[in-house]
Design an enzyme around this catalytic site. Structure first.
Site, PDB file in Angstrom:
ATOM      1  CB  SER A 106      -8.179   0.475   5.720  1.00 48.32           C
ATOM      2  OG  SER A 106      -8.962   1.634   5.697  1.00 48.32           O
ATOM      3  CE  LYS A 131      -3.959   1.796   2.692  1.00 51.42           C
ATOM      4  NZ  LYS A 131      -4.770   1.556   3.916  1.00 51.42           N
ATOM      5  CB  SER A 144      -8.103   3.186   2.742  1.00 50.51           C
ATOM      6  OG  SER A 144      -7.231   2.663   3.718  1.00 50.51           O
TER       7      SER A 144
END
Lengths: 446, 57
Positions: free
Chosen positions: A176, A77, A152
Site C-alpha cells: 500500500s 494517511k 491503499s
C-alpha cells in the site's frame, strides 16, 4: 507539477530563499485548486499547519534547527492518530472518533519540526489497492483523474505527485505504499518489519502492517525514514557505486504476468544498470506460487477479530465491497491461519537465500500502469486477472517476509503513465537498501 | 475439517445471515485454502519418514 524535494526545501529555507509559511501556502493553494478533482484529502488542517509553519520559521530564525524535516509540509494517511483529530480510516464505521493522542510516527514528525498539512484518502481500512472503496469517494490520479492512484495509500501518493505536500506518510500491508508510489511516479519505502512503530495506527494486519514514507527522491525517503525511526544523529546517505552492485531478479512468477509497457520499462532499467556495471543474475523463490494464499489467510485472520464487533453492530457503515471481504475473512479457520504462518517462515528463508550474494533483489513494483477507476479485471497473457490480485502480486511477498523494499520511478508508458522498479534488501538493513536505491536512482534518472 | 465440509457450512451460514453475495467469495477462498493445504507447510502428524532415510527412533 514538479514538487520541491525535502533536500531543496532544506537548502532554500536555510539560505532564506523561502520560508515554511510560503511553501505551505503554495501547497494549500494546490489543494484548493486540485483537490476538488483529485479528492486526495479527507481533512485539510490549514489553520494548524499555518501555526506550525509560522513556528518553524520562528525557530529557525532563533537558531533552533530541528533537522531535514524542519518546516516541511507533510500529508498523513488517515489511519494515523493525530491528537484532537478524527482518524476515519476512510470509513463511516469510525464516525465520531477523535484521537486522544498522537501516533508514535506523528510524534516523531512533530519533534522533527514537520508541518502536518492534512489527512489523506485511502481504501477503506486500507483493505484494498484501488482507493475506490472509500466512505469519502475515490481518490484520483493526478495525471489522469479517470484513473486510480493505486492504494491503499492512494490519497497520499496523489497529494505528493500533485504538489499538495512535499512528502507523505503511509502504511503498507501488501504493497500500500509501493503500489501507489509506482503508479503515481514517486518513491515509496516499506522498511523492515517492526522498524517503525505502528502504535496509534488503525491496523489491518498486525503481522503484515508496515509504516513508511512516500517521497520525491530516495534522499528524501532517507530523511523521512530516519525521522520516523526516531534517530537523533544525522547520518549522510551514501549512494552506492552501481558498478559494484549485484542484483538478483526473481523472473519466474514475478515477471510472468506483466503489461508489455511495464515489462519494457523494467527491462530498460535492467539494461541501464548492467551498462553502468552492475552484476545481474536470475534468482528463484521456489514456493512463490503460494504467496497469495499465504497472504490472504494471514491478513484475513488478523483483520477478522478487529472488525467482528463493528460487522455485527453497524455493517451498513462499511462500503459494500470491504464489508463482504471482511465477512469472508471471519470464516478462516485457525488451522489454516497457522498453516499460513508456517508458510511465511518458508518464504522468509527463500527470500533470504535469494538475497545471498546479492545487494538487492530487483523486480517491477506493479505489473500494470494506472488503471481506469471501475476496472475489475485486466487482460495479461490471455488471462483475465482481477485488479486486486494483480496489483498485489509483486509486493505482498515482502510484507509476509518483512524484508525492506522500495519502489523507484523507472520510466513511463507511451501514455505517460509511470512505472515502478522495486528493490528488496536484507532484513534489518534498510539503510543499506537506501544506499543501493540512491545509486540506482542516479543511473535511472540520467 | 475438510474444505468441502467447511465450504458447505460457511455457505449455509452466509445464507442464514442474509449474505448470499458471499457465495462466490467463499468459493474463491475455498480454492485458496485448498492450495494452501496442498503445500504441507508445518508438516503433519501422520507424516512418514522417507523409506530411503535412516530411521532409528
Amino acid at each position: 507539477m514538479k514538487t520541491l524535494t525535502i533536500d531543496e526545501f532544506a537548502r532554500q529555507i536555510r539560505t532564506k530563499q523561502i520560508t515554511a509559511v510560503d511553501v505551505l501556502e503554495q501547497c494549500l493553494e494546490r489543494i484548493r485548486t486540485e483537490d476538488p478533482q483529485l479528492n486526495a484529502f479527507i481533512l485539510v488542517m490549514a489553520d494548524e499547519a499555518r501555526r506550525e509553519a509560522q513556528r518553524a520559521d520562528e525557530e529557525l530564525a532563533a537558531g533552533l534547527d530541528r533537522g531535514p524535516l524542519h518546516g516541511v509540509p507533510i500529508s498523513v494517511k488517515d489511519l494515523f492518530d493525530i491528537t484532537d483529530t478524527p482518524t476515519t480510516a476512510a470509513s463511516h464505521v469510525r464516525d465520531g472518533h477523535v484521537a486522544g493522542s498522537d501516533a508514535i510516527a506523528i510524534s516523531r514528525l512533530r519533534r522533527a519540526g514537520a508541518v502536518l498539512i492534512g489527512k489523506t484518502n485511502l481504501h477503506e481500512f486500507a483493505f484494498g489497492t484501488t482507493n475506490e472503496d472509500s466512505a469519502y469517494g475515490p481518490a484520483r490520479h493526478p495525471l489522469d483523474p479517470t484513473r486510480s492512484p493505486g492504494g491503499s495509500s492512494g490519497g497520499s501518493a496523489a497529494s505528493l505527485a500533485a504538489g499538495m505536500a512535499l512528502a507523505t506518510l503511509g502504511t503498507d500491508t501488501g504493497g500500500s505504499i509501493r503500489i501507489p508510489a509506482a503508479i503515481c511516479g514517486t518513491v515509496g519505502l516499506k522498511p523492515t518489519y517492526g522498524e517503525i512503530s505502528a502504535e496509534g495506527v488503525v491496523p489491518l494486519s498486525r503481522t503484515l502492517d508496515h509504516v513508511g514514507p512516500l517521497t520525491s527522491t530516495v534522499s528524501d525517503a532517507w530523511h523521512f525514514f530516519h525521522t520516523l525511526r526516531g534517530d537523533t544523529v544525522l547520518r549522510p546517505l551514501a549512494p552506492s557505486a552501481v558498478r559494484q552492485l549485484r542484483f538478483g531478479i526473481p523472473r519466474k512468477y514475478f515477471c510472468d504476468l506483466l503489461d508489455p509497457e511495464v515489462r519494457r520499462s523494467f527491462e530498460s532499467s535492467v539494461d541501464a544498470l548492467r551498462s553502468a556495471g552492475a552484476t545481474i543474475h536470475d534468482v528463484e523463490i521456489p514456493n512463490a506460487r503460494f504467496i497469495t494464499t499465504i497472504y490472504v489467510h494471514i491478513v484475513f485472520g488478523d483483520a477478522a477479530p478487529y472488525h467482528a464487533a463493528a460487522l455485527e453492530t453497524m455493517p451498513e457503515r462499511y462500503t459494500p465491497a470491504v464489508r463482504m471481504r471482511l465477512e469472508m475473512a471471519r470464516y478462516v479457520l485457525a488451522e489454516d491461519y497457522t498453516r499460513a504462518l508456517e508458510g511465511r517462515e518458508v518464504l522468509r528463508r527463500e527470500v533470504d537465500a535469494a538475497l545471498s550474494g546479492y545487494d538487492a533483489l530487483m523486480l517491477p513494483t506493479v505489473p500494470i500502469p494506472a488503471f481506469k477507476i471501475g476496472t475489475a479485471t485486466v487482460d495479461l497473457n490471455g488471462s483475465k486477472e482481477p485488479i486486486r490480485n494483480i496489483t498485489l502480486r509483486l509486493t505482498q511477498l515482502f510484507n509476509i517476509t518483512g524484508h525492506p523494499a522500495i519502489s523507484l520511478p523507472c520510466g513511463k508508458t507511451s501514455h505517460g503513465l509511470p512505472c515502478g522498479l522495486q528493490l528488496v534488501g536484507t532484513r534489518g538493513q534498510t539503510d543499506q537498501l537506501l544506499h543501493v536505491a540512491a545509486g540506482v536512482e542516479r543511473v535511472l534518472s540520467v | 475439517m475438510t474444505i468441502e465440509d467447511w465450504l458447505k457450512a460457511t455457505l449455509a451460514d452466509a445464507e442464514h445471515r442474509g449474505l448470499p453475495e458471499l457465495k462466490p467469495l467463499l468459493e474463491g477462498l475455498a480454492q485458496a485454502t485448498t492450495l494452501l493445504r496442498s503445500a504441507g507447510f508445518g508438516g503433519s502428524a501422520n507424516d512418514l519418514p522417507d523409506p530411503g532415510e535412516d530411521f532409528d527412533h
